[in-house]
Motif scaffolding. Structure first.
Motif, mmCIF file in Angstrom:
data_model
loop_
_atom_site.group_PDB
_atom_site.id
_atom_site.type_symbol
_atom_site.label_atom_id
_atom_site.label_comp_id
_atom_site.label_asym_id
_atom_site.label_seq_id
_atom_site.Cartn_x
_atom_site.Cartn_y
_atom_site.Cartn_z
ATOM 1 N N ASP A 185 0.794 -1.218 0.000
ATOM 2 C CA ASP A 185 0.000 0.000 0.000
ATOM 3 C C ASP A 185 0.829 1.272 0.000
ATOM 4 O O ASP A 185 0.401 2.310 -0.507
ATOM 5 C CB ASP A 185 -0.930 0.018 1.214
ATOM 6 C CG ASP A 185 -0.145 0.055 2.516
ATOM 7 O OD1 ASP A 185 0.900 -0.637 2.587
ATOM 8 O OD2 ASP A 185 -0.566 0.756 3.458
ATOM 9 N N ALA A 186 2.058 1.211 0.577
ATOM 10 C CA ALA A 186 2.852 2.439 0.731
ATOM 11 C C ALA A 186 4.296 2.065 1.038
ATOM 12 O O ALA A 186 4.640 0.902 1.293
ATOM 13 C CB ALA A 186 2.269 3.314 1.839
ATOM 14 N N LEU A 187 5.122 3.099 1.019
ATOM 15 C CA LEU A 187 6.517 2.957 1.431
ATOM 16 C C LEU A 187 6.650 3.535 2.833
ATOM 17 O O LEU A 187 6.432 4.746 3.049
ATOM 18 C CB LEU A 187 7.445 3.702 0.469
ATOM 19 C CG LEU A 187 8.945 3.643 0.803
ATOM 20 C CD1 LEU A 187 9.468 2.221 0.636
ATOM 21 C CD2 LEU A 187 9.737 4.605 -0.077
ATOM 22 N N ASP A 190 8.354 -6.263 1.996
ATOM 23 C CA ASP A 190 7.308 -6.922 2.771
ATOM 24 C C ASP A 190 6.031 -7.045 1.940
ATOM 25 O O ASP A 190 4.924 -7.021 2.474
ATOM 26 C CB ASP A 190 7.040 -6.113 4.060
ATOM 27 C CG ASP A 190 6.136 -6.846 5.030
ATOM 28 O OD1 ASP A 190 6.245 -8.080 5.121
ATOM 29 O OD2 ASP A 190 5.300 -6.175 5.680
ATOM 30 N N MET A 191 6.199 -7.187 0.646
ATOM 31 C CA MET A 191 5.049 -7.266 -0.243
ATOM 32 C C MET A 191 4.516 -8.692 -0.312
ATOM 33 O O MET A 191 5.209 -9.659 0.048
ATOM 34 C CB MET A 191 5.429 -6.767 -1.637
ATOM 35 C CG MET A 191 5.953 -5.332 -1.647
ATOM 36 S SD MET A 191 6.322 -4.712 -3.301
ATOM 37 C CE MET A 191 4.665 -4.379 -3.901
ATOM 38 N N VAL A 192 3.281 -8.803 -0.801
ATOM 39 C CA VAL A 192 2.651 -10.121 -0.904
ATOM 40 C C VAL A 192 3.360 -10.981 -1.936
ATOM 41 O O VAL A 192 3.600 -12.181 -1.718
ATOM 42 C CB VAL A 192 1.153 -9.961 -1.255
ATOM 43 C CG1 VAL A 192 0.524 -11.328 -1.545
ATOM 44 C CG2 VAL A 192 0.410 -9.277 -0.114
ATOM 45 N N GLU A 193 3.728 -10.366 -3.070
ATOM 46 C CA GLU A 193 4.312 -11.139 -4.174
ATOM 47 C C GLU A 193 5.789 -11.418 -3.914
ATOM 48 O O GLU A 193 6.680 -10.692 -4.365
ATOM 49 C CB GLU A 193 4.133 -10.412 -5.503
ATOM 50 C CG GLU A 193 4.449 -11.293 -6.691
ATOM 51 C CD GLU A 193 4.131 -10.633 -8.024
ATOM 52 O OE1 GLU A 193 4.317 -11.290 -9.057
ATOM 53 O OE2 GLU A 193 3.697 -9.469 -8.023
ATOM 54 N N GLU A 253 7.119 -1.545 -10.171
ATOM 55 C CA GLU A 253 7.184 -0.081 -10.188
ATOM 56 C C GLU A 253 7.516 0.464 -8.810
ATOM 57 O O GLU A 253 8.213 1.472 -8.678
ATOM 58 C CB GLU A 253 5.839 0.482 -10.673
ATOM 59 C CG GLU A 253 5.819 2.006 -10.767
ATOM 60 C CD GLU A 253 4.452 2.531 -11.150
ATOM 61 O OE1 GLU A 253 4.285 3.762 -11.222
ATOM 62 O OE2 GLU A 253 3.531 1.700 -11.375
ATOM 63 N N GLN A 254 7.010 -0.213 -7.765
ATOM 64 C CA GLN A 254 7.299 0.232 -6.402
ATOM 65 C C GLN A 254 8.797 0.174 -6.110
ATOM 66 O O GLN A 254 9.357 1.087 -5.485
ATOM 67 C CB GLN A 254 6.529 -0.623 -5.386
ATOM 68 C CG GLN A 254 5.025 -0.424 -5.425
ATOM 69 C CD GLN A 254 4.336 -1.373 -6.370
ATOM 70 O OE1 GLN A 254 4.924 -1.799 -7.366
ATOM 71 N NE2 GLN A 254 3.078 -1.719 -6.074
ATOM 72 N N SER A 287 11.347 3.315 -5.349
ATOM 73 C CA SER A 287 12.183 3.336 -4.135
ATOM 74 C C SER A 287 13.642 3.560 -4.488
ATOM 75 O O SER A 287 14.332 4.379 -3.848
ATOM 76 C CB SER A 287 12.021 2.018 -3.366
ATOM 77 O OG SER A 287 10.670 1.800 -3.015
ATOM 78 N N MET A 288 14.139 2.846 -5.511
ATOM 79 C CA MET A 288 15.529 3.006 -5.916
ATOM 80 C C MET A 288 15.783 4.396 -6.488
ATOM 81 O O MET A 288 16.835 4.998 -6.266
ATOM 82 C CB MET A 288 15.907 1.944 -6.950
ATOM 83 C CG MET A 288 15.986 0.537 -6.386
ATOM 84 S SD MET A 288 17.125 0.419 -4.992
ATOM 85 C CE MET A 288 18.592 1.103 -5.717
ATOM 86 N N GLY A 289 14.815 4.929 -7.220
ATOM 87 C CA GLY A 289 14.968 6.278 -7.748
ATOM 88 C C GLY A 289 15.096 7.307 -6.642
ATOM 89 O O GLY A 289 15.896 8.251 -6.745
#
Length: 546
Positions: free
Chosen positions: A16-18, A63-66, A132-133, A137-139
């Motif tokens: 949902d968020a960072l 901590d993502m689902v995938e 994309e998340q 984050s890396m960007g």
């Protein structure tokens, strides 16, 4: 040196968020939760990392689902270490070809060799998509100019935390459980379960929570429902009740009682808040934190690690991490070089101090000896002896002796050099001006005044040889040169110099009268060669006359 520091910025990558955490050795603080759909996401997150987090090293905790996991065997028998590494990379690429972010975790479990199968190592293959998340984050990290400590998966890095916490909470003298389950809800609203077998990751589940947290009983029932689903998975993994099971649930005090009442499975159940769990692990979370959220505990545990259990390989991470690793290595080399130069400088300074100390001692000793010498000279003068005159007379005598010509040795050496075949017309022995008595005395006076001149030669012996005009000039010159070299070898104490070769065409006139024709006169030119042997005076050293 980010890998040695426990002060990190931890980016918890959720669906949902960072979630941006500042983790230190004393506390874990949630700085901001930035939704993925937020405008100017990269600029805002990079500003938070740079300013609010002090540009500390960044750890990305997924901590993502995938998240994808597979348990694989790799043949060990008959495979070299290099080939095993190549085989592992190939197997990992085949298993997760669609996912570029992947890694392999070796397990303690081994497959023994039997008649039907070779010995094998067991690995957990893990992979996540390049989403994309992750790119956002890396960007943000690149834009913030902070270093990257690593990219890892929360369940893998928390497996050893689950093992440690189960050991800390287990009753004394109880049988060690082979299986452990850790259950905790995160700020994203999802329930994360981490299952370990013998201290290693065996299973992880991420489930959305739909019930309102304001009703403890309903929340506890939903947690129990997810726990029952996990237990059904364990039976597929070979779980047996007699192997032992530790269950740890992070909850507040209101839901804890409901959980204690509804969990009837044969297990060692521990229901506690996040602060008590952190205390058992020796971690400090600080305040404020809600007691029933478990993600600060995972953040604190991962941040304190000096080495990640399974750093994930990703091109976007390497783009940022590798140049800074090179810069860090260069900094270490420069630091080592500076330390070495400092060490050498200290050694040289010590040697220089020793030299100055020895020099001061020598000067002191010289002053003492000079004073003693002056006292002795004065005593001799009081007795009627003029010591300086005596010393001068001795020096003059030594100078005369040095200027004597050893004529016998000189002619003997010439004879040895000439041999049986060569003859010379004569030897003219000259003593140059300045080598007489007046020259010796003048040189002595100069020495007394501190001058060290190089005096004129003691003598010059001119050797002349005449060659017929029919002589081959090249052969004659070679013979003269050879004679000079032999003279230098026989008499190394003298300086030998060829001052005239045959090719100089110096000549003498002779009258030859031929038989049978007394009235005809022929004028014939003879070649003349000359070699000079110089006797040099002994070289005077500075201070010799003092």
């Amino acid at each position: 040196m980010s890998f040695l520091s426990s002060n990190k910025t931890v980016l918890l990558v959720s669906d949902d968020a960072l979630y941006i955490y500042a983790a230190t050795g004393k506390n874990v603080k949630l700085i901001e939760a930035v939704p993925w759909s937020a405008q100017n996401f990269i600029e805002n997150v990079s500003t938070i990392i740079a300013k609010d987090c002090g540009r500390r090293p960044v750890l990305l905790l997924n901590d993502m689902v995938e998240q994808h996991y597979r348990k694989e065997r790799l043949i060990k028998t008959g495979v070299s270490t290099f080939d095993r590494s190549t085989m592992l990379k190939r197997r990992l690429s085949v298993a997760f070809g669609k996912y570029p972010v992947r890694a392999a975790l070796p397990l303690k479990e081994k497959i023994a060799k039997t008649n039907d199968q070779p010995a094998s190592d067991v690995y957990i293959f893990a992979a996540i998509p390049d989403t994309e998340q992750l790119e956002k984050s890396m960007g943000a990290v690149r834009k913030s100019m902070a270093s990257i400590s690593g990219l890892c998966l929360l369940p893998v890095e928390s497996a050893d935390m689950v093992k440690t916490l189960s050991a800390k909470l287990a009753p004394r003298n109880s049988k060690k459980a082979l299986w452990s389950i850790f259950i905790g809800q995160h700020h994203s609203g999802s329930l994360r379960q981490v299952v370990t077998k013998n201290g290693e990751l065996a299973l992880t589940r991420m489930s959305p929570m739909t019930m309102n947290r304001q009703d403890p009983s309903l929340w506890a029932q939903e947690v129990y429902k997810e726990f029952k689903a996990t237990m059904s998975y364990l039976s597929r993994f070979g779980y047996e009740p007699d192997e032992g099971l530790d269950v740890t649930i992070i909850s507040d005090i209101n839901a804890a009682e409901h959980l204690q009442n509804i969990v009837k499975e044969d297990c060692n159940l521990n229901v506690l808040n996040v602060f008590d769990a952190a205390k058992a692990l020796g971690l400090s979370l600080g305040h404020p934190h809600e007691p029933d959220f478990a993600d600060p505990l995972h953040i604190a545990w991962a941040a304190k690690k000096a080495r990640l259990a399974l750093p994930m390989k990703a091109g976007s991470v390497d783009e940022v991490h590798r140049p800074r690793q090179i810069a860090m290595a260069a900094s270490l080399l420069l630091l080592c070089g500076a330390a070495y130069l400092g060490y050498e400088a200290m050694n040289k300074f010590g040697e220089l101090s020793t030299v100055y100390s020895n020099l001061d001692s020598a000067r002191t000793k010289q002053s003492t000896l000079q004073a003693q010498y002056d006292v002795l000279i004065n005593r001799k003068e009081e007795m009627g002896f003029d010591v300086r005159v005596i010393q001068s007379a001795i020096s003059v005598y030594d100078q005369f002796e040095a200027n004597n010509i050893d004529a016998l040795g000189l002619f003997k050496g010439m004879g040895r050099a000439l041999g049986k075949d060569l003859r010379i017309d004569g030897v003219e022995l000259l003593r140059p001006a300045g080598s007489n008595v007046q020259g010796v005395i003048a040189g002595f006076v100069d020495g007394m005044q501190g001058n060290v001149p190089q005096g004129p030669p003691i003598f010059k012996a001119h050797m002349k040889m005449t060659y017929p005009g029919t002589t081959d000039v090249d052969k004659g010159n070679a013979e003269v040169k050879s004679l000079s070299e032999r003279l230098s070898q026989v008499m190394p104490q003298y300086e030998v110099e060829v001052v005239k070769y045959l090719k100089d065409y110096g000549y003498t006139e002779g009258l030859v009268v031929e038989t049978g024709d007394l009235e005809q006169e022929n004028l014939q030119q003879d070649f003349v060669a000359e070699i000079v042997v110089k006797g040099l005076p002994p070289r005077k050293e500075e201070g010799a006359m003092q």
